[in-house]
Design a protein around this motif. Sequence first.
Motif, PDB file in Angstrom:
ATOM      1  N   GLY A 102       0.845  -1.179   0.000  1.00  0.00           N
ATOM      2  CA  GLY A 102       0.000   0.000   0.000  1.00  0.00           C
ATOM      3  C   GLY A 102       0.882   1.231   0.000  1.00  0.00           C
ATOM      4  N   LEU A 103       0.514   2.242  -0.769  1.00  0.00           N
ATOM      5  CA  LEU A 103       1.282   3.483  -0.839  1.00  0.00           C
ATOM      6  C   LEU A 103       0.394   4.642  -0.436  1.00  0.00           C
ATOM      7  N   CYS A 104       0.990   5.602   0.259  1.00  0.00           N
ATOM      8  CA  CYS A 104       0.314   6.849   0.590  1.00  0.00           C
ATOM      9  C   CYS A 104       1.260   7.988   0.244  1.00  0.00           C
ATOM     10  N   VAL A 105       0.748   8.963  -0.471  1.00  0.00           N
ATOM     11  CA  VAL A 105       1.463  10.206  -0.694  1.00  0.00           C
ATOM     12  C   VAL A 105       0.687  11.248   0.090  1.00  0.00           C
ATOM     13  N   ASP A 106       1.340  11.771   1.139  1.00  0.00           N
ATOM     14  CA  ASP A 106       0.675  12.653   2.095  1.00  0.00           C
ATOM     15  C   ASP A 106       1.268  14.046   2.066  1.00  0.00           C
ATOM     16  N   GLN A 107       0.390  15.035   2.153  1.00  0.00           N
ATOM     17  CA  GLN A 107       0.795  16.413   2.390  1.00  0.00           C
ATOM     18  C   GLN A 107       0.353  16.713   3.818  1.00  0.00           C
ATOM     19  N   VAL A 108       1.314  16.694   4.753  1.00  0.00           N
ATOM     20  CA  VAL A 108       1.019  16.834   6.178  1.00  0.00           C
ATOM     21  C   VAL A 108       1.140  18.302   6.563  1.00  0.00           C
ATOM     22  N   ASP A 109       0.061  18.846   7.125  1.00  0.00           N
ATOM     23  CA  ASP A 109       0.054  20.258   7.509  1.00  0.00           C
ATOM     24  C   ASP A 109       1.241  20.566   8.416  1.00  0.00           C
ATOM     25  N   GLY A 110       2.015  21.568   8.038  1.00  0.00           N
ATOM     26  CA  GLY A 110       3.103  22.046   8.872  1.00  0.00           C
ATOM     27  C   GLY A 110       4.436  21.347   8.695  1.00  0.00           C
ATOM     28  N   VAL A 111       4.466  20.170   8.039  1.00  0.00           N
ATOM     29  CA  VAL A 111       5.747  19.461   7.903  1.00  0.00           C
ATOM     30  C   VAL A 111       6.068  18.999   6.487  1.00  0.00           C
ATOM     31  N   GLY A 112       5.144  19.098   5.554  1.00  0.00           N
ATOM     32  CA  GLY A 112       5.472  18.815   4.165  1.00  0.00           C
ATOM     33  C   GLY A 112       4.932  17.520   3.603  1.00  0.00           C
ATOM     34  N   ALA A 113       5.541  17.095   2.495  1.00  0.00           N
ATOM     35  CA  ALA A 113       5.083  15.922   1.750  1.00  0.00           C
ATOM     36  C   ALA A 113       5.887  14.686   2.139  1.00  0.00           C
ATOM     37  N   PHE A 114       5.175  13.540   2.177  1.00  0.00           N
ATOM     38  CA  PHE A 114       5.786  12.273   2.569  1.00  0.00           C
ATOM     39  C   PHE A 114       5.239  11.143   1.707  1.00  0.00           C
ATOM     40  N   LEU A 115       6.058  10.109   1.561  1.00  0.00           N
ATOM     41  CA  LEU A 115       5.658   8.853   0.933  1.00  0.00           C
ATOM     42  C   LEU A 115       5.716   7.783   2.010  1.00  0.00           C
ATOM     43  N   GLU A 116       4.627   7.041   2.164  1.00  0.00           N
ATOM     44  CA  GLU A 116       4.616   5.863   3.028  1.00  0.00           C
ATOM     45  C   GLU A 116       4.365   4.647   2.158  1.00  0.00           C
ATOM     46  N   VAL A 117       5.107   3.584   2.422  1.00  0.00           N
ATOM     47  CA  VAL A 117       4.871   2.305   1.763  1.00  0.00           C
ATOM     48  C   VAL A 117       4.696   1.302   2.883  1.00  0.00           C
ATOM     49  N   GLU A 118       3.588   0.528   2.825  1.00  0.00           N
ATOM     50  CA  GLU A 118       3.294  -0.373   3.932  1.00  0.00           C
ATOM     51  C   GLU A 118       2.854  -1.739   3.452  1.00  0.00           C
ATOM     52  N   ALA A 119       3.036  -2.682   4.354  1.00  0.00           N
ATOM     53  CA  ALA A 119       2.575  -4.052   4.135  1.00  0.00           C
ATOM     54  C   ALA A 119       1.931  -4.530   5.426  1.00  0.00           C
ATOM     55  N   MET A 120       0.916  -5.330   5.299  1.00  0.00           N
ATOM     56  CA  MET A 120       0.277  -5.952   6.455  1.00  0.00           C
ATOM     57  C   MET A 120       0.813  -7.369   6.561  1.00  0.00           C
ATOM     58  N   THR A 121       1.035  -7.814   7.796  1.00  0.00           N
ATOM     59  CA  THR A 121       1.579  -9.146   8.000  1.00  0.00           C
ATOM     60  C   THR A 121       0.974  -9.774   9.246  1.00  0.00           C
ATOM     61  N   ALA A 122       0.794 -11.087   9.220  1.00  0.00           N
ATOM     62  CA  ALA A 122       0.337 -11.804  10.405  1.00  0.00           C
ATOM     63  C   ALA A 122       1.514 -12.165  11.298  1.00  0.00           C
ATOM     64  N   ALA A 123       2.697 -12.273  10.714  1.00  0.00           N
ATOM     65  CA  ALA A 123       3.896 -12.624  11.472  1.00  0.00           C
ATOM     66  C   ALA A 123       4.560 -11.344  11.976  1.00  0.00           C
ATOM     67  N   THR A 124       4.896 -11.328  13.251  1.00  0.00           N
ATOM     68  CA  THR A 124       5.523 -10.132  13.814  1.00  0.00           C
ATOM     69  C   THR A 124       6.971 -10.384  14.219  1.00  0.00           C
ATOM     70  N   ASP A 125       7.508 -11.546  13.852  1.00  0.00           N
ATOM     71  CA  ASP A 125       8.866 -11.871  14.279  1.00  0.00           C
ATOM     72  C   ASP A 125       9.947 -11.285  13.367  1.00  0.00           C
ATOM     73  N   ASP A 126       9.602 -10.796  12.170  1.00  0.00           N
ATOM     74  CA  ASP A 126      10.618 -10.232  11.287  1.00  0.00           C
ATOM     75  C   ASP A 126      10.116  -8.958  10.616  1.00  0.00           C
ATOM     76  N   MET A 127       9.554  -8.060  11.410  1.00  0.00           N
ATOM     77  CA  MET A 127       9.038  -6.815  10.842  1.00  0.00           C
ATOM     78  C   MET A 127      10.159  -5.962  10.261  1.00  0.00           C
ATOM     79  N   ALA A 128      11.335  -5.997  10.867  1.00  0.00           N
ATOM     80  CA  ALA A 128      12.476  -5.242  10.335  1.00  0.00           C
ATOM     81  C   ALA A 128      12.869  -5.775   8.957  1.00  0.00           C
ATOM     82  N   GLY A 129      12.754  -7.078   8.756  1.00  0.00           N
ATOM     83  CA  GLY A 129      13.038  -7.663   7.449  1.00  0.00           C
ATOM     84  C   GLY A 129      12.046  -7.197   6.400  1.00  0.00           C
ATOM     85  N   VAL A 130      10.776  -7.089   6.790  1.00  0.00           N
ATOM     86  CA  VAL A 130       9.761  -6.581   5.868  1.00  0.00           C
ATOM     87  C   VAL A 130      10.058  -5.120   5.534  1.00  0.00           C
ATOM     88  N   GLN A 131      10.486  -4.345   6.529  1.00  0.00           N
ATOM     89  CA  GLN A 131      10.846  -2.952   6.258  1.00  0.00           C
ATOM     90  C   GLN A 131      11.995  -2.869   5.254  1.00  0.00           C
TER      91      GLN A 131
END
Length: 190
Positions: free
Chosen positions: A120-149
């Motif tokens: 999932g991607l989000c392109v955000d214009q956040v009031d007061g701090v500017g534009a950002f890109l977020e890229v996210e994934a949902m996972t059932a496993a929480t043991d390797d979240m850093a690997g997913v990042q």
Amino acid sequence: MSGEVEVKYRVVDLDGLLAALERQDVMLSPPIRQEDQAYAPIGWADGQSRIGVTFARLRVQDGTCVFTTKTPVDNVLACLEYETVIADREQMHHALLALGYRATVQVAKTRRTARAAEYGLCVDQVDGVGAFLEVEAMTAATDDMAGVQAELAAWVSTLGAPVERVGATYDQLVAPARLPAAEMASVSTI
């Protein structure tokens, strides 16, 4: 239970990012407005670790209120997440206060979303701090979240977009931006 894993980037050149997404055939949605109120447990203070601490958010978008809890696992952008629609925002606000939470910061943004492969991607214009890109994934496993990042960051690098990675949440970015200059100087020395 689900895990939300994301990487966040400050957008250096929004037109450059949009062109990079277009080259990847990523089509962004029309913009939507989101108004968020963040909450933290009363016993937690800025500067303390967020790992294992459950934070809450009330988001209003298109007249609908969504209640979310996030508990950071590996870092603030890798969390266990629960989310549901709330019928009465004001009642939920008071319920959170009664449960031992305090309102912290408000975040307002204009968001455009898209999908790219399983991300999932989000392109955000956040009031007061500017534009950002977020890229996210949902996972059932929480043991390797850093690997997913790491996988998400590798995908972003293929865009060749003018972005700089940040490891903070929007509430962490917005709060200092709202401090007066004198107060900001004292915060940076602590």
